[in-house]
Design an enzyme around this catalytic site. Structure first.
Site, short mmCIF file in Angstrom:
data_model
loop_
_atom_site.label_atom_id
_atom_site.label_comp_id
_atom_site.label_asym_id
_atom_site.label_seq_id
_atom_site.Cartn_x
_atom_site.Cartn_y
_atom_site.Cartn_z
N CYS A 83 -33.03 -15.21 -11.17
CA CYS A 83 -32.61 -15.09 -12.58
C CYS A 83 -33.63 -15.67 -13.54
O CYS A 83 -33.48 -15.55 -14.75
CB CYS A 83 -31.24 -15.72 -12.78
N CYS A 218 -17.56 -15.59 -16.07
CA CYS A 218 -18.72 -15.19 -15.27
C CYS A 218 -19.66 -14.37 -16.14
O CYS A 218 -19.22 -13.66 -17.04
CB CYS A 218 -18.29 -14.33 -14.09
N SER A 219 -20.96 -14.42 -15.83
CA SER A 219 -21.92 -13.62 -16.58
C SER A 219 -21.59 -12.14 -16.39
O SER A 219 -21.12 -11.73 -15.34
CB SER A 219 -23.35 -13.90 -16.13
N HIS A 348 -25.94 -10.30 -18.82
CA HIS A 348 -26.99 -10.88 -17.98
C HIS A 348 -27.69 -9.81 -17.14
O HIS A 348 -27.49 -9.72 -15.94
CB HIS A 348 -26.36 -11.96 -17.08
#
Ligand SMILES: [Zn+2]
Lengths: 400, 141
Positions: A83, A218-219, A348
């Site tokens: 990431c 959560c992303s 994301h």
């Protein structure tokens, strides 16, 4: 502007969300051309291209991109760093300029993730017909679910809970309120994947993924790209007044990995490398956490945001819960965090994230953030972390 | 029980789920400990990640510990039974990863800091009749 400074000359991000009509290269091209236009330069000015795309890391996204927007023969670095891929691409371009190999470079991060499910532990392997030890643990059967969890929501849930064990106060409700903040912030960001305000009750009552992380904590998997043009201070001095006025100084660019810690073999340690990166970045930039007007940090899960308040030294050690409870990280607080909506709401698209968060900071430093402008913003910090682990921290400052 | 019945239901041969689980004499975990700095690893390492020395000795890990962190996984890969409690247990200074078993997988029954102990259980029998034994932690109560 000292000649050895590095500046962001142009930067952009695409709308995050679903882009079924565009492929990865289209999105990368949209961001790259956007960044070049924002910088008022073209591919012919670029001396290096660093490109990140994690899910197809072997596909050579940089060269594919060149064929769409300009094949000039410059070196391409295709990077993959979990990431932290976007931040790594940016840092690669910065290093090339800093090393004097060229005076301008382009960094791009792109990902197509809309509709993706769990990104690790996402496919259970079948048990074999006969038990035979395999791998570095000599395991006779898949371990995900039998010996802990490989899922990202589960790993980061444990990271937040461990902080709670150490310092107390980290309740389900607290994590939900962190998520509430980021979802509320996203309502002002037209480029966010989700712009829906959510109540704490809605967040806590939503689908449980890995306690205490429910789905909105959560992303958000989505499509998107971001790109930046970096330039040396020496070259910037030769450019137009408008280019110099909008340029944003890169006061610190740091990449770290996780140093050995006793428990890191059983639960990834996202703390030490973030703390190390922050410390180096503050030292490079000559600023402290109290100087930051806004922070974009890697809230891949609500449980992660809490620990990074502490890791980035935005609060005293062990004080992240009190820091959040004080209201400091809301957009009207003393250290606004994730005014973009963060990964939980803005989204994301992995490799894009580490450049998109820098775009957010630049947007405010340039005074161009519209409804969500943090008034008078002069200094900001962008942080990403990729499990494995890699941490990127950049500190950015408004042109004097 | 007649001799015939003993013959017909022998204790099946067993194999641990992971090499670092020792079943004899009592089930316990075994770590590779760096002889130079004491860092412990459950998988094989080429050299110590902490100090780069390349000599290890096997050491037994405490079978009791304290729950340092956990999550209750409700959403996992297809085929992985949910919910389950994934945990980080501090076994007298050695951090161990494992599921919390023999307790309800809900936040009312799992608390940070609770005392736990190692537990083993069969996870299945293969076509050759060998039973694989997994491990987890259960409340020490
Ligand atoms: Zn060692």
């Amino acid at each position: 502007m000292a000649s050895d400074d590095i500046w962001i000359l142009g930067i952009t991000m695409t709308k995050f969300g679903k882009h079924p009509e565009k492929d990865t290269v289209d999105l990368a091209a949209e961001a790259a051309m956007g960044a070049l236009a924002d910088a008022d330069v073209n591919m012919g000015d670029m001396g290096v291209l660093a490109a990140g795309n994690l899910m197809s890391a072997a596909a050579g996204i940089g060269q594919q991109l060149q064929k769409q927007i300009g094949q000039t023969g410059i070196p391409v670095y295709n990077v993959a760093n979990a990431c932290a891929t976007g931040a790594t691409a940016l840092r690669t371009a910065i290093m090339a300029v800093k090393a004097g190999e060229c005076d301008m470079g382009l960094a791009v991060g792109v990902e197509k993730l809309a509709g993706a499910g769990l990104l690790a532990g996402g496919s259970k392997k079948d048990d074999a017909d006969t038990w035979s030890p395999r791998g570095r643990f000599g395991a006779v059967a898949p371990l995900d679910g039998r010996v802990g969890t490989d899922t990202m929501p589960g790993v980061f849930a444990q990271i937040g809970m461990e902080y709670g064990h150490r310092y107390g106060g980290a309740t389900f409700d607290l994590f939900a309120r962190i998520s509430e903040k980021n979802h509320a912030h996203s309502t002002l960001n037209p480029l966010a994947a989700y712009t829906k305000k959510m109540s704490v009750d809605e967040i806590m009552g939503d689908l449980m993924i890995a306690y205490p992380n429910t789905r909105p904590m959560c992303s958000a998997n989505c499509d998107g790209a971001a790109a930046a043009v970096v330039v040396s201070g020496e070259r910037l001095a030769t450019l137009s007044g408008e280019q110099r006025r909008r340029a944003v100084k890169v006061s610190a660019s740091v990449l770290t990995t996780d140093p050995w810690q006793e428990s890191c073999q059983v639960l990834p340690d996202v703390n030490t490398l973030t703390r190390n990166a922050a410390r180096q970045a503050y030292e490079q930039a000559g600023v402290g956490p109290e100087d930051l007007d806004l922070v974009e940090l890697h809230d891949c899960f609500a449980t992660a945001e809490l620990v990074h308040y502490d890791n980035l030294m935005l609060c005293p050690e062990g004080g992240a819960v009190d820091f959040f409870e004080s209201g400091a990280t809301w957009r009207d607080g003393s250290t606004p965090v994730n005014v973009s909506g963060g990964l939980e709401s803005k989204g994301h698209p992995i490799a894009a994230t580490g450049i998109a968060n820098i775009w957010e900071i630049c947007h405010h430093l340039r005074g161009e953030a519209g409804d969500r402008q943090i008034e008078g913003a002069k200094v900001g910090l962008a942080h990403v972390i990729g499990l494995g682990s890699a941490c990127g921290v950049h500190i950015l400052e408004k042109a004097a | 029980m007649s001799d015939y019945e003993i013959m017909a239901s022998p204790i099946p041969p067993q194999i641990p789920l992971v090499e670092y689980l020792a079943l004899e004499p009592e089930p316990h975990l075994v770590a590779h400990e760096c002889t130079a700095c004491g860092a412990r690893f459950f998988d094989r390492r080429n050299a110590c990640a902490a100090c780069f020395a390349a000599e290890f000795r096997d050491v037994d890990v405490a079978t009791t510990g304290e729950l340092r962190s956990f999550t209750i996984v409700s959403f996992a890969a297809p085929g992985v039974p949910v919910p389950f409690v994934a945990a980080l247990v501090d076994c007298d200074g050695t951090s161990v990863r494992g599921n919390l078993v023999n307790t309800e997988p809900d936040p009312d029954h799992v608390t940070l800091g609770m005392k736990v102990k190692l537990a083993t259980f069969p996870i299945g029998t293969d076509s050759a009749g060998t039973e694989a034994i997994g491990y987890g932690f259960e409340p020490a109560a």
